[in-house]
Design a protein around this motif. Structure first.
Motif, mmCIF file in Angstrom:
data_model
loop_
_atom_site.group_PDB
_atom_site.id
_atom_site.type_symbol
_atom_site.label_atom_id
_atom_site.label_comp_id
_atom_site.label_asym_id
_atom_site.label_seq_id
_atom_site.Cartn_x
_atom_site.Cartn_y
_atom_site.Cartn_z
ATOM 1 N N ALA A 118 13.379 1.046 -5.314
ATOM 2 C CA ALA A 118 14.260 -0.466 -5.980
ATOM 3 C C ALA A 118 13.700 -1.293 -7.033
ATOM 4 N N VAL A 119 12.158 -0.937 -6.988
ATOM 5 C CA VAL A 119 11.499 -2.514 -7.655
ATOM 6 C C VAL A 119 11.658 -1.970 -9.994
ATOM 7 N N PRO A 120 12.335 -2.317 -10.070
ATOM 8 C CA PRO A 120 12.394 -1.727 -11.611
ATOM 9 C C PRO A 120 11.479 -1.791 -12.066
ATOM 10 N N LYS A 121 11.122 -0.922 -12.848
ATOM 11 C CA LYS A 121 10.053 0.059 -14.306
ATOM 12 C C LYS A 121 9.911 -1.306 -15.035
ATOM 13 N N GLY A 122 10.529 -2.057 -15.292
ATOM 14 C CA GLY A 122 11.015 -2.785 -16.768
ATOM 15 C C GLY A 122 10.106 -3.995 -15.570
ATOM 16 N N ALA A 123 10.502 -5.200 -14.768
ATOM 17 C CA ALA A 123 9.270 -5.462 -14.067
ATOM 18 C C ALA A 123 7.724 -5.159 -14.303
ATOM 19 N N VAL A 129 2.091 -5.384 -19.809
ATOM 20 C CA VAL A 129 1.736 -6.315 -20.604
ATOM 21 C C VAL A 129 1.389 -7.228 -21.078
ATOM 22 N N SER A 130 1.483 -8.196 -19.773
ATOM 23 C CA SER A 130 1.196 -9.499 -19.929
ATOM 24 C C SER A 130 -0.259 -9.511 -19.216
ATOM 25 N N GLY A 131 -0.877 -8.535 -18.802
ATOM 26 C CA GLY A 131 -2.330 -8.105 -19.093
ATOM 27 C C GLY A 131 -2.670 -8.205 -17.711
ATOM 28 N N MET A 132 -1.480 -8.131 -16.494
ATOM 29 C CA MET A 132 -2.696 -7.538 -15.377
ATOM 30 C C MET A 132 -2.885 -6.700 -15.025
ATOM 31 N N THR A 133 -3.950 -6.349 -13.742
ATOM 32 C CA THR A 133 -4.660 -5.806 -13.773
ATOM 33 C C THR A 133 -3.895 -4.864 -12.272
ATOM 34 N N TRP A 134 -4.083 -3.492 -11.799
ATOM 35 C CA TRP A 134 -2.850 -2.527 -11.588
ATOM 36 C C TRP A 134 -2.888 -3.466 -9.877
ATOM 37 N N PRO A 135 -4.166 -3.984 -9.862
ATOM 38 C CA PRO A 135 -3.926 -4.749 -8.449
ATOM 39 C C PRO A 135 -2.917 -5.930 -8.271
ATOM 40 N N THR A 136 -3.430 -6.176 -9.029
ATOM 41 C CA THR A 136 -2.149 -6.928 -9.083
ATOM 42 C C THR A 136 -0.693 -7.115 -9.355
ATOM 43 N N VAL A 137 -0.725 -6.078 -10.164
ATOM 44 C CA VAL A 137 1.291 -6.289 -10.831
ATOM 45 C C VAL A 137 1.163 -6.005 -9.014
ATOM 46 N N LEU A 138 0.470 -5.414 -8.135
ATOM 47 C CA LEU A 138 0.996 -4.765 -6.972
ATOM 48 C C LEU A 138 0.966 -6.078 -5.863
ATOM 49 N N ARG A 139 -0.076 -6.549 -6.229
ATOM 50 C CA ARG A 139 0.537 -7.734 -5.206
ATOM 51 C C ARG A 139 1.448 -8.728 -5.589
ATOM 52 N N ARG A 140 1.807 -9.021 -6.598
ATOM 53 C CA ARG A 140 2.515 -10.340 -7.610
ATOM 54 C C ARG A 140 3.802 -9.602 -7.768
ATOM 55 N N VAL A 141 4.074 -8.407 -8.014
ATOM 56 C CA VAL A 141 4.991 -7.854 -8.531
ATOM 57 C C VAL A 141 6.232 -6.914 -8.008
ATOM 58 N N ILE A 142 5.226 -4.918 -7.524
ATOM 59 C CA ILE A 142 5.377 -4.692 -6.827
ATOM 60 C C ILE A 142 6.308 -4.564 -5.443
ATOM 61 N N LEU A 143 5.038 -5.662 -4.556
ATOM 62 C CA LEU A 143 5.164 -5.472 -3.241
ATOM 63 C C LEU A 143 6.017 -6.902 -2.663
ATOM 64 N N PRO A 144 6.440 -7.787 -3.434
ATOM 65 C CA PRO A 144 6.810 -8.744 -3.007
ATOM 66 C C PRO A 144 8.271 -8.699 -3.734
ATOM 67 N N ILE A 145 8.514 -7.534 -4.185
ATOM 68 C CA ILE A 145 10.393 -6.995 -4.511
ATOM 69 C C ILE A 145 11.021 -6.038 -3.994
ATOM 70 N N ALA A 146 9.158 -5.098 -4.032
ATOM 71 C CA ALA A 146 9.510 -4.200 -2.685
ATOM 72 C C ALA A 146 9.795 -4.605 -1.076
ATOM 73 N N PHE A 147 9.466 -5.617 -0.795
ATOM 74 C CA PHE A 147 9.486 -6.152 0.757
ATOM 75 C C PHE A 147 10.845 -6.873 1.278
ATOM 76 N N ARG A 148 11.332 -7.874 -0.270
ATOM 77 C CA ARG A 148 12.308 -8.655 -0.257
ATOM 78 C C ARG A 148 13.599 -7.257 -0.283
ATOM 79 N N GLN A 149 13.568 -6.247 -1.042
ATOM 80 C CA GLN A 149 14.545 -5.748 -1.068
ATOM 81 C C GLN A 149 14.780 -4.609 0.714
ATOM 82 N N ALA A 150 12.601 -4.465 1.139
ATOM 83 C CA ALA A 150 13.187 -3.317 2.678
ATOM 84 C C ALA A 150 13.343 -4.746 3.942
ATOM 85 N N LEU A 151 13.375 -5.960 3.493
ATOM 86 C CA LEU A 151 13.888 -6.781 4.630
ATOM 87 C C LEU A 151 14.925 -6.323 5.552
#
Lengths: 228, 285, 239
Positions: A118-123, A129-151
């Motif tokens: 459910a995590v939007p590709k655009g996010a 693009v704004s320069g986050m490394t993959w681990p940061t993307v995972l930690r700051r973007v993907i997991l929070p959104i996924a967690f909220r969806q899966a709650l």
């Protein structure tokens, strides 16, 4: 049931609550980590097959048989008993916890997978693009959104795990259910004692339900603003 | 909307009534048939063959009793956990599962005459180094002074160690009452064989069970394990195994007692014990 | 270990036959429990969607209790307290006692009771998803209550409910492993006995797990086929 008997029973059963909570929380934590790992594995084709096989095995068979396989089954092999792992497998606590973690991981990984989808590709792209490394993307973007969806689904899993800890009483662990069974064998008052134990689990599950409802509101205030 | 919801309800109630009607099973059964429950996993008292057939000392015993008393005995298998409760609830007429006569159990069920003399032992692995004092002696728990002295010695030897036992047994009562507060860890198991399994696996330092049951285990594992310390009887250890019957039973107990007595007198009981245990564990009735 | 595979065979020392029999018993008790769960679940769903506040809260309480209490405790409670309960209900309904329930029935009722709470949630969701327009249309063309239920609500609700019910079925099969305490000889009880008698714990528990996997996999496929068919009907209707 006399008040006196009820209070004594409750006090005796509550002595098992720390172990129940310990097993529940640690198995959720361990299961969660393993579930994340399983989902990361799905990136490669072999990894995906391994993860699917794992989920198939642990979701398709009863937890009780998994507990027995780990506790009694593994110990039949001499090499397990003589390995450096034996101090670990010797203890019913570690066997029980391991079974709970492995089982929880299978269910949680499916919930997480739904959330990740459910995590939007655009996010993710915006973050890259704004320069986050993959681990940061995972930690700051993907997991929070996924967690909220899966709650919502995850809160059911938390309750399931708290309930599942009752099964380790079959391998001699004295958590709430184990203590209840021991008490029953002493007093023969099965119905009253099991009702007391049931009340403890029910209270736990109500707490989890309330807590997730609160968390859901916390994590998505915009969805609830209209209600104000 | 209400129409359909009523239809739903009608459907549900009808189906529920159907299910409940199924719950009403035969109660006016043939007076001559008695149902007995056994664990089917407590050799040599009772066990299950690969074909699912119940066998063992008690299966043969109840067949002989039935023959002598002229009733039909149906033996069913039931997990030990729930055995006494099932009898209290009337799920069967008797429990024949090495149930020892104890005062506490007498509060909820009745017993026939005993068919074993009882006695419980500790068993350890030979290479474990665990050894208890008082090997081979007999301790009667009714004799308080002797019991306390023996228990104190054993507590010292077992301090910091783990003892396995089956749940709801006289041995578990004994351990809880005499050793639990003396630094001995007690681990209770649902099934009898699991205790021995964990003993052989080295998860527990000692196990406690009926002498007769240990004998069956040692028959297969004489090279690995041995009994140690005294044999315990009396007090919480009760007075031998018997058929447990319902508290309000008036017809089955006399039949069982009469047959057991005659079997004891003509030597049948001893012969059966020799066959299954390799020694005579039966009392003179 | 492999030399011992004879133990799983059908020879004189093989446990194959009893294991297969136990698997059939597991399957039967699961089917019966699932059916009982659907019936009771329908009633609970009916109560939860109804107008009576009392019925709504009772049904809500039932669901909360069954979802919050470990299955094994529900089974114990039913096993130890069930007889009194059945006697009370039976007498109230006018059947002559005394009552006795077999291990099969006790197991089936216990799992059915748990499953009903979850199935009620699935059915409630599915029922609420049925467009009210179709029900009104049915009523306008003069359908009776039963026809409306059978021809309009069930077909539409079932399509939505089938995946959820499929999950519930899988849970029921796995829960059936807990009913051995009621004296029923199903897979779990049989492998425990076999493992204890032969000391081959891993072999028999693994065999038991495989039997459960076979049941859950095959029935999972069946549900997938049903789901597919249901969807096909719906897609055809939309054309």
């Amino acid at each position: 049931m006399s008040m006196d008997f009820f209070l004594t029973t409750m006090r005796q059963l509550l002595a098992g609550l720390p172990l129940t909570l310990n097993l529940g929380i640690l198995s959720l934590f361990g299961g969660g980590c393993l579930a994340l790992l399983l989902n990361l594995m799905r990136v490669t084709r072999t990894g995906n097959a391994v993860a699917s096989g794992y989920v198939f095995l642990f979701r398709g068979s009863p937890l009780l048989i998994q507990i027995f396989m780990i506790y009694y089954g593994l110990a039949t092999f001499g090499f397990v008993r003589h390995s450096f792992l034996w101090p670990f497998f010797r203890e019913p606590y570690w066997c029980g916890l391991l079974a709970l973690i492995l089982n929880d991981a299978a269910y949680t990984s499916e919930i997480l997978r739904g959330g990740l989808r459910a995590v939007p590709k655009g996010a993710v792209e915006a973050a890259r693009v704004s320069g986050m490394t993959w681990p940061t993307v995972l930690r700051r973007v993907i997991l929070p959104i996924a967690f909220r969806q899966a709650l919502p689904a995850y809160s059911s899993e938390v309750i399931s795990m708290l309930k599942a800890t009752a099964l380790v009483s079959t391998i001699t662990l004295m958590e709430v259910t184990g203590l209840a069974r021991a008490l029953v064998s002493e007093t023969w008052r099965a119905v009253e004692i099991f009702l007391c134990a049931a009340a403890i689990y029910l209270a736990l599950s109500l707490i989890v339900t309330q807590a997730t409802a609160w968390l859901e509101r916390r994590l998505s205030p915009w969805q609830f603003e209209g209600n104000r | 909307m209400t129409f359909t919801r009523k239809a739903l309800l009608t459907f549900g109630v009808a189906a529920a009534a159907f299910v409940l009607a199924g719950a009403q099973t035969t109660f006016a059964q043939d007076k001559k048939t008695y149902v007995f429950a056994t664990e089917g996993a407590y050799p040599p008292f009772n066990m299950t063959s690969p074909t699912g057939e119940l066998q063992g000392f008690e299966i043969e015993l109840i067949a002989e009793i039935a023959k002598r008393s002229g009733f039909e005995a149906k033996v069913i298998s039931q997990a030990w956990d729930g055995m006494i409760q099932g009898l209290v609830d009337g799920k069967y007429n008797g429990a024949i599962d090495a149930v020892t006569i104890t005062d506490k159990r007498k509060e909820v069920v009745n017993f026939s005459l005993p068919y074993t003399t009882g006695g419980s032992n500790f068993v350890v692995l030979k290479d474990s180094g665990t050894e208890l004092p008082g090997n081979g002696s007999n301790i009667d728990l009714a004799d308080k002074a002797a019991a306390e002295a023996a228990v104190a010695d054993i507590a010292k030897a077992l301090s910091g160690k783990t003892v396995g036992v089956q749940v709801s047994t006289i041995q578990s009562t004994f351990l809880t009452q005499y050793l639990a507060d003396k630094g001995v860890t007690i681990r209770t198991y649902q099934n009898g064989p699991d205790v021995y399994q964990d003993l052989t696996n080295g998860r527990i330092d000692a196990a406690m069970a009926a002498t007769t049951n240990i004998a069956a285990f040692l028959k297969k594992n004489a090279d690995k394990a041995a009994t140690t310390g005294p044999s315990f009887k009396g007090g919480v250890m009760g007075s031998g195994a018997a058929v447990a019957v319902q508290k309000n039973d008036t017809e089955l107990k006399p039949l069982l007692d009469k047959a057991l007595k005659s079997m004891s007198e003509d030597g049948t009981l001893s012969a059966m014990s020799q066959k299954w245990f390799g020694l005579d564990v039966t009392p003179k009735l | 270990m492999w030399a011992d595979l004879d133990l799983l065979g059908f020879g004189p020392d093989g446990w194959g036959q009893v294991l297969l029999h136990a698997a059939v018993m597991s399957l039967l008790v699961s089917l019966a429990a699932f059916a009982f769960g659907i019936v009771l679940g329908t009633l609970v769903a009916w109560a939860r969607t109804g107008r009576s506040r009392l019925l709504r809260s009772l049904a809500g309480l039932y669901t909360a209790v069954m979802r919050g209490v470990p299955d094994i405790l529900v089974i114990y409670l039913f096993y130890f307290g069930g007889r009194q309960l059945v006697t009370a209900v039976g007498t109230a309904l006018g059947f002559a006692g005394p009552f006795d329930i077999s291990g099969f029935l006790a197991g089936m009722l216990a799992i059915g009771l748990i499953s009903a709470a979850y199935q009620a949630e699935v059915l409630r969701g599915a029922y609420q998803a049925v467009p009210s327009g179709t029900i009104e249309a049915g009523r306008v063309v003069g359908m009776t209550r039963f026809t409306l239920f059978r021809r309009v609500i069930v077909p539409q609700a079932m399509v939505t409910a089938i995946p959820g019910l499929g999950n519930q079925w899988q849970s029921v099969v796995k829960e059936s492993a807990l009913v051995s305490v009621t004296g029923m000889v199903e897979i779990m009880r049989q492998v425990t006995v076999a493992a204890g008698s032969t000391q081959e714990h891993f072999l028999f528990y693994a065999a038991g797990a495989v039997l459960y996997l076979i049941i859950t996999t095959i029935s999972g496929q069946v549900f997938r086929i049903i789901e597919h068919r249901g969807l096909r009907g719906q897609l055809a209707g939309e054309r």
